[in-house]
Design a protein around this motif. Structure first.
Motif, mmCIF file in Angstrom:
data_model
loop_
_atom_site.group_PDB
_atom_site.id
_atom_site.type_symbol
_atom_site.label_atom_id
_atom_site.label_comp_id
_atom_site.label_asym_id
_atom_site.label_seq_id
_atom_site.Cartn_x
_atom_site.Cartn_y
_atom_site.Cartn_z
ATOM 1 N N PHE A 1 0.815 -1.212 0.000
ATOM 2 C CA PHE A 1 0.000 0.000 0.000
ATOM 3 C C PHE A 1 0.849 1.263 0.000
ATOM 4 N N GLN A 2 0.140 2.374 -0.227
ATOM 5 C CA GLN A 2 0.811 3.668 -0.328
ATOM 6 C C GLN A 2 1.534 4.024 0.970
ATOM 7 N N LYS A 3 0.777 3.949 2.076
ATOM 8 C CA LYS A 3 1.412 4.230 3.355
ATOM 9 C C LYS A 3 1.847 2.908 3.931
ATOM 10 N N SER A 4 3.083 2.836 4.367
ATOM 11 C CA SER A 4 3.520 1.572 4.948
ATOM 12 C C SER A 4 2.629 1.293 6.155
ATOM 13 N N ASN A 5 2.159 0.047 6.258
ATOM 14 C CA ASN A 5 1.191 -0.269 7.302
ATOM 15 C C ASN A 5 1.559 -1.542 8.049
ATOM 16 N N PRO A 6 2.716 -1.517 8.720
ATOM 17 C CA PRO A 6 3.076 -2.713 9.488
ATOM 18 C C PRO A 6 2.080 -2.943 10.610
ATOM 19 N N ARG B 1 9.630 -1.598 2.950
ATOM 20 C CA ARG B 1 10.233 -2.853 2.482
ATOM 21 C C ARG B 1 9.769 -4.024 3.343
ATOM 22 N N LEU B 2 9.495 -3.734 4.619
ATOM 23 C CA LEU B 2 8.931 -4.767 5.485
ATOM 24 C C LEU B 2 7.560 -5.195 4.949
ATOM 25 N N CYS B 3 6.777 -4.218 4.521
ATOM 26 C CA CYS B 3 5.464 -4.541 3.972
ATOM 27 C C CYS B 3 5.598 -5.358 2.679
ATOM 28 N N ILE B 4 6.621 -5.040 1.900
ATOM 29 C CA ILE B 4 6.869 -5.839 0.693
ATOM 30 C C ILE B 4 7.267 -7.257 1.093
ATOM 31 N N ALA B 5 8.156 -7.355 2.096
ATOM 32 C CA ALA B 5 8.574 -8.680 2.570
ATOM 33 C C ALA B 5 7.367 -9.462 3.081
ATOM 34 N N ARG B 6 6.483 -8.776 3.775
ATOM 35 C CA ARG B 6 5.293 -9.427 4.325
ATOM 36 C C ARG B 6 4.427 -9.980 3.192
ATOM 37 N N LEU C 1 -10.368 3.927 15.635
ATOM 38 C CA LEU C 1 -9.101 4.646 15.472
ATOM 39 C C LEU C 1 -8.030 3.802 14.774
ATOM 40 N N VAL C 2 -8.233 2.483 14.730
ATOM 41 C CA VAL C 2 -7.252 1.637 14.031
ATOM 42 C C VAL C 2 -7.357 1.930 12.539
ATOM 43 N N PRO C 3 -6.244 2.320 11.908
ATOM 44 C CA PRO C 3 -6.334 2.731 10.508
ATOM 45 C C PRO C 3 -6.818 1.595 9.601
ATOM 46 N N ASP C 4 -7.648 1.952 8.629
ATOM 47 C CA ASP C 4 -8.139 0.970 7.669
ATOM 48 C C ASP C 4 -7.005 0.268 6.946
ATOM 49 N N SER C 5 -5.912 1.016 6.764
ATOM 50 C CA SER C 5 -4.802 0.447 5.994
ATOM 51 C C SER C 5 -4.293 -0.826 6.650
ATOM 52 N N MET C 6 -4.398 -0.886 7.996
ATOM 53 C CA MET C 6 -3.922 -2.082 8.683
ATOM 54 C C MET C 6 -4.836 -3.274 8.403
ATOM 55 N N ARG C 7 -6.149 -2.982 8.383
ATOM 56 C CA ARG C 7 -7.103 -4.046 8.047
ATOM 57 C C ARG C 7 -6.851 -4.545 6.623
ATOM 58 N N GLU C 8 -6.660 -3.566 5.718
ATOM 59 C CA GLU C 8 -6.456 -3.935 4.311
ATOM 60 C C GLU C 8 -5.208 -4.779 4.138
#
Lengths: 220, 252, 280
Positions: B91-96, B156-161, C164-171
């Motif tokens: 995703f656009q924003k890294s989301n670990p 890159r962690l998100c890519i690894a994931r 408050l948990v960002p949607d991006s984490m769910r996605e």
């Protein structure tokens, strides 16, 4: 169409190239005139102005690099900068040939005239005409016209052969004329080369318009 | 070139609003395809139709066919969970996840039961980190929080994931848009490297990035596919006037 | 130029004025709390000894303590948590993740209403529903009443925290092939755990201080009682009894019991924070 920063710089680049083109045309014209009218002063002017032409070449090079680095042009913008960057040294070399012709004129003008210059001025006229049309075709991005000009180079090549044979005959008939005749031979060769260079410019015009590299390809 | 993903006549709607119009496009295997276009042109929406991430939006509806390896992913019997394992996403924003570095990578492996024992899990996590060119930077702190990594490392962690669950396709939604130039360069190098094994689709606002990493580029506008061509062709001599205007910045 | 300067000076004055006013407000808020706490401490500390902590209440003049009340409070709060936390958190998860339908909206509205209901009404409700059929007051009834007070608070705070948990984490989890329930269970809930804990702590603190609902339901007891089916003592009711008694020695014990209650709440707070501290 919105105004872009790059447009200003591309316009500047075009103006500089056309100015260089004009100077080159003038150099060629004057060089031939100094020969036909036996005007060594004019020839020396050509030598003098070549320095300006060299300066202009450097300026255009610098501007092209700057645009590439800072504006990162794409598509037509990119082809435009590339074409300009490649046409510029070609014009400079044409100007060099004009200088060489002027050089030859200075040498020959001290000797008695060998023959009436009919073929050579015609040939030079032809080349100058081609150069001007090629620069027009660059401005209007006219690929069809550029292809026309490329074909015209054959005429110059044919003239060169005729002049070459004629001069060789003169040298055989009268060996004392060899030095002058050789100079004229060089002049003819210079004009012939100019024709080839104009051809290269036209090929870049086609690239600018169609993104096709037609150089070294049998099909035009 | 073999087609990995084959989209034909895809229309997509958010409620009554049509977001994608009649998209037909082939994505070749083991190549990088870039989607470019102005904001709101539908490129991200289109990307998310490829792993059915849009399913999470209740009013969204797609028609047309999307074939991956010849199988229609919108067919009624499609296993969406299996699809998403095969088509990974970054995703656009890294989301670990709020877990350790190790557990972030292990998550997908665990939920998909892709490991035999602890050693196998560790080996798979290690491989994913290696493949994402992150191993050397994190090998000494696998059990620390993923939030302790820099932005570029997190991405890159998100890519690894995503790599850890052994997908075949990786979708990337502006993966470097929040990163500095050096981190961006690393991601780009990684994309080029990953191309050897994966089919990659990347949405980007950065046209130079599309030019640098992709083999083919698709230009979208107002939900329509304007042009799809080899990247080299797109950036030197696009077929469409609109494409030319966009990539040379004639409209914003 | 001078105009610009005077503007600049005005801005500086307004800015420092705002800072001062808010600082004073903050000081008052914390000062009141400190005064109450120190007052309770000063009045209460003298009467606290081991005897007081383990003894049961005795007739005036024979000493006595609050041991059984502490046990009762702990037991009923525990029962309230065992019932209230899972239901409250579960409801909160539902509201946050799936609650955009009519049912969810209704539940949300009712929860908000319930939060505003005076706690004595909850006591009467349980009295009618549990105490009357059973024929006596009990720890069970007390715990249930506290649980009912707790549930809407926990549900609403849980919902807010999960939102408050960002949607991006769910996605991200969905994109790895995780089914919805797993996303909620091992991504969303852990991410929201700190906030949910805070909500739970607030609810526990709130019910620990409740007296009214316990009067009807758990009543009181003079003995140690570990069984939920019998009336149970609690700190709050005991404080109420001591404070309303006629003798000074009883008032002293009320202060002491209050200090114990506050200390207990603080201790739970710190303990839970420590146990659920964010590791990642």
């Amino acid at each position: 169409m919105e105004h872009r920063i790059i447009d200003q710089q591309l316009d500047l680049l075009r103006d500089k190239l056309l100015l260089l083109g004009g100077m080159t045309e003038k150099a060629l014209h004057r060089a031939m005139q100094s020969l036909t009218e036996r005007d060594s002063d004019l020839a020396r002017k050509v030598l003098e102005e070549d320095k300006i032409i060299n300066q202009m070449e450097l300026e255009i090079d610098r501007l092209s690099v700057e645009i590439l680095a800072l504006q990162q042009p794409a598509a037509h913008d990119l082809r435009f900068v590339i074409s300009v960057a490649k046409i510029t040294p070609i014009l400079e070399r044409i100007a060099d040939h004009a200088t060489n012709i002027a050089d030859a004129a200075i040498r020959i003008n001290d000797e008695p005239q060998l023959k009436s210059y009919i073929d050579l001025p015609a040939m030079a006229q032809n080349a100058a005409e081609m150069l001007r049309t090629a620069l027009d075709a660059f401005t209007t991005e006219d690929a069809a016209l550029s292809r026309e000009i490329i074909k015209q180079d054959q005429k110059i090549d044919a003239s060169y052969k005729r002049v070459f044979n004629e001069l060789i005959e003169i040298m055989i008939d009268n060996p004392s004329t060899t030095a002058s005749a050789a100079q004229l031979l060089f002049v003819a060769k210079h004009i012939e080369r100019i024709g080839d260079y104009v051809k290269d410019i036209c090929e870049l015009n086609v690239y600018l318009r169609e993104a096709a590299f037609i150089k070294h390809s049998p099909k035009i | 070139m073999e087609s990995k993903i084959s989209i034909s006549n895809l229309n997509f709607y958010y409620g009554k609003e049509q977001a994608l119009h009649d998209i037909t496009l082939e994505i070749p295997e083991r190549q990088v395809v870039a989607f470019i276009g102005p904001s709101g042109c539908g490129k991200s929406t289109f990307l998310r139709t490829l792993n059915r991430m849009n399913d999470t939006i209740p009013i969204a509806k797609a028609d047309g066919t999307v074939l991956i390896d010849g199988k229609d992913i919108y067919a009624p019997n499609t296993d969406v969970v299996a699809l998403r394992r095969k088509v990974g996403m970054v995703f656009q924003k890294s989301n670990p996840f709020p877990k350790s570095i190790f557990e972030n990578i292990a998550y997908g492996i665990r939920i998909n039961r892709m490991y035999e024992n602890k050693a196998d899990l560790e080996q798979k996590v290690g491989k994913a980190l290696h493949d994402a060119a992150l191993w050397d930077e994190v090998k000494d702190r696998l059990n620390t929080s993923a939030f302790g990594l820099s932005g570029g490392q997190q991405q890159r962690l998100c890519i690894a994931r995503a790599l850890a669950v052994q997908p075949e396709v990786i979708l990337m939604d502006e993966p470097a848009s929040a990163l500095d130039p050096i981190a961006t360069q690393k991601i780009e190098e990684l994309i080029v490297e990953l191309k050897k094994q994966y089919t990659i689709v990347i949405v980007t606002h950065n046209m130079q990035q599309a030019a640098r990493v992709s083999d083919r580029t698709a230009f979208f506008m107002l939900g329509k596919l304007v042009e799809y061509n080899a990247t080299q062709k797109m950036f030197t001599n696009p077929d469409e006037r609109l494409t030319e205007d966009y990539i040379t910045g004639r409209f914003g | 130029m001078s105009n610009k300067e005077s503007l600049h000076r005005r801005r500086k004055i307004v800015s420092s004025l705002t800072t001062t006013i808010t600082a004073v407000c903050a000081f008052f808020a914390i000062a009141v709390l400190l005064i109450i706490l120190s007052y309770i401490f000063v009045r209460g500390i003298a009467s606290i000894n081991l005897q007081f902590l383990v003894d049961t209440p005795k007739p005036v003049g024979e000493g006595g303590g609050i041991g059984n009340a502490i046990v009762g409070s702990v037991l009923m709060t525990l029962l309230a948590c065992v019932i209230g936390l899972p239901i409250g958190i579960g409801a909160g998860v539902y509201l946050a993740e799936f609650g955009e339908n009519l049912f969810g909206k209704t539940v949300r509205f009712l929860a908000d209403t319930l939060i505003g209901v005076p706690s004595i009404i909850v006591g009467i409700f349980i009295y009618t529903l549990v105490v009357l059929p059973m024929g006596r007051q009990s720890g069970l009834a007390g715990g249930l009443a506290l649980a009912i007070i707790m549930i809407p608070i926990v549900a609403r705070t849980t919902e807010e925290m999960i939102r408050l948990v960002p949607d991006s984490m769910r996605e991200a989890a969905l994109a790895l092939g995780a089914p919805q329930w797993r996303v909620t269970w091992n991504i969303v809930l852990p991410a929201a755990s700190t906030g949910i804990t805070t909500g739970a702590m607030l609810a526990i603190a709130r019910i620990s201080g409740e007296t009214a609902p316990l009067l009807f339901t758990a009543l009181n007891s003079r003995f140690y009682n570990y069984f939920y089916d019998q009336p149970m003592a609690s700190l709050t009711v005991q404080i109420y009894n001591y404070a309303t008694g006629p003798f000074d020695v009883e008032h002293k014990m009320a202060w002491a019991a209050t200090l114990i209650l506050i200390t207990l709440i603080l201790a739970i707070n710190i303990l839970v924070r420590f146990l659920t501290r964010k590791r990642f």
